[in-house]
Design a protein around this motif. Structure first.
Motif, PDB file in Angstrom:
ATOM      1  N   GLU A  70      34.059  78.129 100.251  1.00 26.07           N
ATOM      2  CA  GLU A  70      34.465  79.131 101.235  1.00 26.07           C
ATOM      3  C   GLU A  70      33.637  80.384 101.014  1.00 26.07           C
ATOM      4  O   GLU A  70      33.235  80.690  99.890  1.00 26.07           O
ATOM      5  CB  GLU A  70      35.959  79.458 101.112  1.00 26.07           C
ATOM      6  N   VAL A  71      33.399  81.118 102.088  1.00 29.78           N
ATOM      7  CA  VAL A  71      32.656  82.371 101.997  1.00 29.78           C
ATOM      8  C   VAL A  71      33.364  83.334 101.037  1.00 29.78           C
ATOM      9  O   VAL A  71      34.589  83.424 101.023  1.00 29.78           O
ATOM     10  CB  VAL A  71      32.543  83.012 103.395  1.00 29.78           C
ATOM     11  N   SER A  72      32.584  84.059 100.260  1.00 35.75           N
ATOM     12  CA  SER A  72      32.988  85.068  99.270  1.00 35.75           C
ATOM     13  C   SER A  72      33.183  84.440  97.886  1.00 35.75           C
ATOM     14  O   SER A  72      33.647  83.302  97.760  1.00 35.75           O
ATOM     15  CB  SER A  72      34.256  85.831  99.666  1.00 35.75           C
ATOM     16  N   CYS A  73      32.818  85.231  96.872  1.00 31.17           N
ATOM     17  CA  CYS A  73      32.863  84.788  95.478  1.00 31.17           C
ATOM     18  C   CYS A  73      33.627  85.788  94.619  1.00 31.17           C
ATOM     19  O   CYS A  73      33.704  86.975  94.951  1.00 31.17           O
ATOM     20  CB  CYS A  73      31.443  84.641  94.932  1.00 31.17           C
ATOM     21  N   PRO A  74      34.169  85.325  93.492  1.00 26.82           N
ATOM     22  CA  PRO A  74      34.898  86.240  92.614  1.00 26.82           C
ATOM     23  C   PRO A  74      33.939  87.152  91.847  1.00 26.82           C
ATOM     24  O   PRO A  74      32.958  86.695  91.268  1.00 26.82           O
ATOM     25  CB  PRO A  74      35.642  85.291  91.663  1.00 26.82           C
ATOM     26  N   TYR A  75      34.248  88.441  91.885  1.00 26.70           N
ATOM     27  CA  TYR A  75      33.475  89.414  91.116  1.00 26.70           C
ATOM     28  C   TYR A  75      34.412  90.535  90.676  1.00 26.70           C
ATOM     29  O   TYR A  75      34.951  91.263  91.506  1.00 26.70           O
ATOM     30  CB  TYR A  75      32.323  89.990  91.949  1.00 26.70           C
ATOM     31  N   LYS A  76      34.648  90.613  89.375  1.00 23.76           N
ATOM     32  CA  LYS A  76      35.532  91.627  88.796  1.00 23.76           C
ATOM     33  C   LYS A  76      36.906  91.645  89.484  1.00 23.76           C
ATOM     34  O   LYS A  76      37.386  92.678  89.949  1.00 23.76           O
ATOM     35  CB  LYS A  76      34.867  93.002  88.850  1.00 23.76           C
TER      36      LYS A  76
END
Length: 377
Positions: A70-76
């Motif tokens: 899915e679009v978007s990735c985990p970052y902080k």
């Protein structure tokens, strides 16, 4: 293919500025310009918006199928469209799994070999995409992937649109996963419809009363009137009416996108309805499309149908007349007073050209401010 956005550098959703350089000063991997980040639902679940939910239901990949992202990735601990954080944590991305696919990928925005699958409001894009390679010494490679896209929606939190105030905000356009989008739609659709209704009524009334039904009076711009004659509109009213026309056009575009998107994502007709009372927050009737014997709105009215052609023609004529009172002017070029030879002359000319370019940019920025506001709020 998945979304068309322009995320400002200051946004928590990602930095376009950083993408130009591949890496940023902060920790994490940043997708290059023209790429966006996608992450596996088998590890992170769905609904990639806002804060990362470690308790989200994990969706295992279908047997024999390529991984679903899915679009978007985990970052902080937040979802980010252009950046991801690598590591062994539950909210971090591993570089490679047993099937050879990583948890997160930077993927090109489009592909010449892809298809869309839509079943009961659930859409996914399947195809071969160029991705930034995780292999040492390899720049990009082609991968088969499935992607859950995100969808645009203008959101105006708090008070409704103030159509008579040229300094009021128009909210912002952001992108949401399918479920979040449908929830937001119920709240935002009445605001957009109410604003369109008011703008349409105001623009048409102004044109009909002061231009179309002016009893033979010529349209006179402010500053061009004869002595003792009043202009049709003052300079300030000319600007205000042009602003209203631009805002109606922007919101009408948003409205059409919303109407198309909800028809695609709603598994049942009832999921498309909004404003059960048929009124806005102030109790005004909404000019939406309603089912027979029903008060609630079934579909947005974007004022661009066949039955709106008369209004569209009048608005275009109104806009043309208003713009005739504000003709574009070239930046005047003044002769340099210093004449110290060819080199000096070239330098002076260059400075004047730069000044002219700056003036042109300034004019474009002023005219484009409404469009920028429409794009990002």
């Amino acid at each position: 293919a998945f979304q068309h956005r322009t995320t400002p550098a200051s946004s928590s959703r990602g930095s376009r500025l950083a993408t130009c350089f591949g890496k940023a000063a902060e920790d994490g991997t940043v997708c290059r310009e023209g790429f966006q980040c996608i992450s596996r639902v088998s590890k992170f679940g769905k609904e990639h918006f806002g804060a990362v939910d470690l308790g989200a239901e994990k969706i295992p990949d279908e047997k024999g199928a390529v991984p679903l992202y899915e679009v978007s990735c985990p970052y902080k601990q937040d979802w980010n469209d252009y950046r991801f954080e690598s590591g062994p944590g539950d909210d971090q991305c591993q570089k490679e799994n047993a099937d050879g696919y990583p948890d997160c990928l930077c993927i090109a925005r489009g592909s010449s070999e892809m298809r869309t699958e839509l079943k009961k409001g659930h859409e996914k894009i399947i195809g071969k995409f160029t991705v930034e390679s995780t292999k040492s010494g390899v720049d990009t490679e082609t991968r088969d992937v499935q992607v859950l896209p995100h969808y645009p929606l203008r959101t105006k939190n708090g008070a409704p649109f103030d159509v008579d105030n040229p300094h009021s905000g128009m909210g912002k356009v952001d992108y949401y996963d399918a479920e979040s989008w449908k929830q937001k739609y119920k709240d935002q659709a009445p605001k957009v419809q109410s604003a369109l209704d008011k703008l349409r009524a105001t623009i048409d009334t102004e044109f009909r009363t002061k231009v179309q039904d002016a009893k033979g009076k010529a349209f006179v711009c402010d500053g061009a009137q004869a002595e003792g004659q009043d202009p049709t509109f003052t300079a300030a009213d000319t600007q205000l009416n042009l602003m209203k026309i631009r805002r109606l056009q922007i919101l009408s575009d948003d409205c059409a996108n919303m109407r198309d998107t909800v028809a695609k994502l709603a598994a049942r007709e009832a999921e498309e309805t909004f404003a059960p009372s048929g009124t806005d927050a102030s109790g005004n009737d909404l000019k939406c499309y309603k089912k027979k014997d029903s008060n609630g709105c079934q579909q947005l009215n974007c004022y661009r149908g066949f039955d709106d052609q008369g209004f569209i023609d009048r608005m275009q004529k109104f806009k043309t007349q208003l713009e005739s009172c504000q003709p574009e002017q070239d930046t005047p070029i003044t002769q340099s007073k210093q004449t110290k030879g060819p080199a000096s002359g070239a330098q002076a000319s260059g400075a004047e050209d730069a000044e002219g370019a700056e003036g042109a940019d300034g004019a474009e920025g002023a005219e484009g401010a409404e469009g920028a506001e429409g794009a990002e709020g």
